[in-house]
Design an enzyme around this catalytic site. Structure first.
Site, short mmCIF file in Angstrom:
data_model
loop_
_atom_site.label_atom_id
_atom_site.label_comp_id
_atom_site.label_asym_id
_atom_site.label_seq_id
_atom_site.Cartn_x
_atom_site.Cartn_y
_atom_site.Cartn_z
N GLU A 76 11.19 31.33 -12.18
CA GLU A 76 10.57 30.04 -12.89
C GLU A 76 11.12 29.99 -14.18
O GLU A 76 11.66 30.70 -14.84
CB GLU A 76 9.02 30.38 -12.72
CG GLU A 76 8.58 31.56 -13.32
CD GLU A 76 7.14 31.37 -13.68
OE1 GLU A 76 6.79 30.20 -14.36
OE2 GLU A 76 6.33 32.26 -13.39
N LYS A 121 4.82 21.09 -18.60
CA LYS A 121 4.57 22.30 -17.51
C LYS A 121 4.56 21.61 -16.47
O LYS A 121 3.51 20.72 -16.08
CB LYS A 121 3.34 22.77 -18.09
CG LYS A 121 2.90 23.91 -17.17
CD LYS A 121 1.76 24.73 -17.61
CE LYS A 121 1.70 26.10 -16.85
NZ LYS A 121 0.31 26.58 -17.19
N VAL A 128 4.90 28.26 -10.88
CA VAL A 128 5.16 28.98 -9.40
C VAL A 128 5.02 28.03 -8.30
O VAL A 128 5.96 27.99 -7.63
CB VAL A 128 4.21 29.82 -9.34
CG1 VAL A 128 4.00 30.33 -7.77
CG2 VAL A 128 4.21 31.11 -10.24
N ASP A 156 -11.77 24.78 -10.57
CA ASP A 156 -10.41 24.77 -11.40
C ASP A 156 -9.93 26.04 -10.55
O ASP A 156 -9.99 27.06 -10.70
CB ASP A 156 -10.66 25.40 -12.76
CG ASP A 156 -9.13 25.23 -13.76
OD1 ASP A 156 -8.04 24.96 -13.09
OD2 ASP A 156 -9.41 25.46 -14.84
N SER A 172 -5.75 27.13 -9.06
CA SER A 172 -4.27 26.75 -9.42
C SER A 172 -3.45 26.11 -8.30
O SER A 172 -4.03 26.37 -7.04
CB SER A 172 -3.64 27.99 -9.89
OG SER A 172 -2.20 27.85 -9.82
N ASP A 224 -0.67 26.87 -7.46
CA ASP A 224 -0.23 27.81 -6.94
C ASP A 224 -0.35 28.41 -5.58
O ASP A 224 0.23 28.66 -4.59
CB ASP A 224 0.11 29.11 -7.88
CG ASP A 224 0.89 28.97 -9.23
OD1 ASP A 224 1.32 27.58 -9.32
OD2 ASP A 224 0.76 29.57 -10.08
N LYS A 265 -2.68 36.71 -12.47
CA LYS A 265 -3.04 36.88 -13.85
C LYS A 265 -4.65 37.28 -14.07
O LYS A 265 -5.35 36.95 -13.61
CB LYS A 265 -2.99 35.72 -14.61
CG LYS A 265 -1.54 35.23 -14.59
CD LYS A 265 -1.31 34.16 -15.26
CE LYS A 265 0.22 33.45 -15.31
NZ LYS A 265 0.87 33.00 -14.01
#
Length: 706
Positions: free
Chosen positions: A47, A109, A129, A161, A163, A165, A182
């Site tokens: 990435e 991003k 990702v 919220d 992601s 991903d 993370k």
């Protein structure tokens, strides 16, 4: 492929979306990556948000360069993915990495939702990702290495919220190697969400402890663990072979010496400050990581770099093991007592459509007005037209116009000819056509006399050598489901042998189209020819094949200008040794029609579908079919007649029609081809090919003693 292989993907349910053929216009693949993919070598996707948003300069460029170096050290090719000036880039140069790392212009991003807009506007973006998974899947790269994936944010149960991903992992079949999730996120809810999405999660190591990015243990567990690259590769291979649409997450704990055990306190403080300062959306992660680095006096950045380097090493080992496994498994088929497994398929084809493997050519046809072509530098009055050819492409084109819609596996270059090919082929499934960097689309110029016969041709066909066994192996899942596979003799001999071996292993009927005398013998250099089910040579090609199989001198033709009866008897003689293994040989006789020879009763249905690649020999039969009775029309072009003959027969076979009808459909299709300037007529009326209409035609046939 594939090569660079830039795969043009089918839609989710295996149907071709008319606009996805433009995918090749939106991406640029580094030649190094193209070559590795074409050769079936391991490639690791990387990435770019870690460069553009994850670390400050110069740590970002140094880390990116080191990760690329580690991938190379582990015998894999790195493919850093980003959007640069509106182009989705698969693989970046050193200068491009440097530019991304310190670009003064805003670098966005870029996730799934942003890709189309960023490309449309000509902007540049670091791929997350999710976006990197999409690009890797489209390019045919099965392994992707990152630092850590996104997840459910703390408090996400109330803010929703989550992601992108995670949803991408649930719908894109890529193996993602990361240091877990993370640690700034809600790991418990993230794992629950991954389970809901059907994502296969495993820890790489001796325990199932799920890592928390900066630390080896999060207090939660993966459902499974794998301990070696080979074991992980087998899991990945089997996952993709099952045709599952979801990805895999391979969680690699940070090396113990680099683990930052006290980072958690700093994270809690950073999360609190982000909330107090109203940081939201895609700004949360960069803010928290920066704040954590500040609070830990740089220790978190050191740990971040260490885990990135460790992930790159592990991911490269997995990619190499996966590539090695695929080559070993499908170039050296296991013995028959082993259970069959489907190969890793970079393109998952779920529908059981025929597969045609062969050349795609942009044709230029020059036809003189006079019956004879005047040589010696003279200009011949006539016409010059552009059309599209290649034996494999012609067969797939004709079948598509008849309604069969096969999958074409082929290759084109990165040039204007390829663009015209995709536009013209909108009615076909070209999701198996790989567009190769630094290659020219095959072109051919045929010179025809006034009667439509080919006098000479000039061809640039080098790209056909790139249709390798490794390229074809990426479509082995489609071959396994296919009712039959058609192989064009224009592809390399090694590839022909591989396809025939694979078809035999998967018990799928194979049709070999010889294309010319020089190429007709490709399968017959070894025992691979015994895996052919259908063969369609002309008489000249059949003579060459006979000599190759028997080792005899070419049989003598009774007279310089033999009668039809003599030609038929010669064909019967030449076919005999082939029918010891082949089910059907269709000998094309130009204006005299075809001779269909089989090792069973002529009225027996043509075998199609899995398990029908071999038919028990009961008797040898031969039937002569004259050309389509409507012979008063002038012949315009015969260059595609043989291809359309095969395509018409295949269309009837797929419908389960009687052999007599299938053969007559082929002859009608061949006749239509002779009435147009194109190899495949664009105005085919499918109603003409119905069983009812074929039966209405007065079409005599003649059984030949054999």
């Amino acid at each position: 492929m594939l090569r660079h292989l830039r795969f043009l993907q089918p839609c989710r349910h295996g149907t071709w979306h008319p606009f996805t053929r433009r995918f090749s216009d939106l991406i640029k693949v580094l030649p190094e990556v193209s070559k590795a993919l074409a050769n079936g070598e391991p490639v690791v996707a990387l990435e770019s948000t870690v460069i553009t948003h994850g670390m400050p300069y110069p740590h970002n460029i140094r880390t990116a360069q080191r990760v690329v170096q580690i991938v190379r050290e582990h015998r894999a090719t790195p493919a850093t993915i980003a959007v640069i000036n509106g182009k989705l880039r698969i693989g970046l140069t050193e200068d491009e990495l440097e530019w991304l790392a310190k670009a003064e212009d805003p670098i966005l991003k870029t996730s799934r939702r942003d890709l189309s807009m960023v490309i449309t506007k000509g902007w540049s973006g670091g791929t997350t990702v999710a976006a990197t998974m999409i690009a890797a899947y489209k390019a045919g790269i099965p392994v992707f290495v990152t630092g850590g994936i996104g997840g459910v944010h703390r408090g996400g149960h109330s803010t929703l919220d989550v992601s992108a991903d995670l949803t991408e992992l649930g719908r894109t079949p890529i193996a993602v190697v990361s240091a877990g999730v993370k640690s700034i996120l809600d790991i418990s809810r993230t794992l629950e969400y991954l389970e809901t999405q059907g994502v296969s999660v495993m820890t790489y190591g001796n325990t199932t402890d799920f890592p928390a990015f900066f630390t080896q243990k999060s207090g939660f567990h993966s459902p499974y663990n794998v301990t070696t690259p080979e074991e992980a590769a087998e899991v990945i291979d089997n996952h993709f072979s099952l045709g599952l649409d979801s990805g895999l997450l391979i969680a690699v704990p940070i090396p113990e010496q680099h683990a930052a055990q006290k980072v958690e306190d700093a994270i809690q403080r950073a999360v609190q400050q982000a909330s107090e300062e109203g940081v939201r959306g895609d700004k949360v992660t960069p803010y928290i990581l920066g704040k954590v680095d500040e609070l830990t006096q740089g220790k978190s950045l050191v740990a971040n770099i260490a885990l990135m380097e460790n992930n790159a090493a592990v991911g490269s080992q997995l990619a190499w093991a996966l590539s090695h496994r695929r080559r070993k498994h499908y170039h050296n088929m296991p013995t028959s007592n082993l259970q069959a497994k489907s190969p890793l398929a970079d393109v998952v084809i779920k529908s059981n459509k025929p597969v045609v493997v062969g050349a795609s050519v942009v044709d230029f046809v020059a036809k003189t007005k006079d019956p004879e072509v005047q040589l010696g530098g003279m200009t011949n009055p006539g016409t010059l037209t552009q059309s599209f050819g290649g034996v494999g492409r012609n067969i797939a084109d004709c079948m598509s116009r008849l309604g069969a819609m096969p999958l074409l596996v082929s290759a084109v270059g990165n040039d204007p000819h390829a663009a015209s090919f995709y536009i013209y082929s909108a009615h076909m499934d070209v999701s198996g056509v790989s567009q190769l960097e630094d290659q020219r689309t095959a072109t051919y110029c045929a010179v025809l006399n006034g009667e439509g016969e080919v006098v000479l041709g000039v061809g640039d066909m080098d790209i056909n050598d790139q249709i390798s066994a490794n390229l074809v192996s990426k479509f082995a899942s489609a071959i396994e489901l296919a009712p039959f596979v058609c192989v064009d003799g224009n592809i390399p001999e090694e590839t022909v042998r591989y396809i025939l071996k694979l078809c035999h292993y998967l018990q799928v009927p194979a049709w070999y189209e010889p294309t010319c005398v020089l190429k007709s013998s490709k399968p017959f250099q070894s025992d691979a020819w015994k895996n052919i089910t259908y063969l369609s040579p002309n008489l000249t090609e059949l003579r060459a094949i006979y000599c190759m199989v028997t080792g005899h001198e070419e049989p003598l033709v009774p007279e310089e200008d033999p009668t039809l009866s003599q030609r038929l008897q010669e064909a019967v003689f030449l076919v005999r040794p082939l029918l010891e293994y082949l089910h059907c040989v269709v000998v094309t006789l130009s204006r005299d029609g075809v001779l269909v020879c089989r090792n069973t009763e002529q009225q027996s249905s043509f075998p199609v579908g899995k398990g029908n690649n071999t038919v028990k020999k009961t008797m040898l039969t031969a039937v002569h079919y004259p050309v389509f009775p409507k012979t008063e029309q002038q012949v315009i072009n015969v260059s595609g007649a043989g291809d359309c003959l095969s395509a018409g027969m295949m269309h009837g076979m797929l419908q389960g029609l009687p052999p007599d009808i299938c053969i007559k459909q082929g002859l009608l299709s061949a006749y239509n081809s002779t009435q147009t300037h194109s190899a495949v007529p664009s105005n085919i009326d499918c109603t003409d090919f119905s069983e009812e209409n074929i039966k209405k035609l007065h079409w005599p046939t003649y059984t030949i003693p054999i």
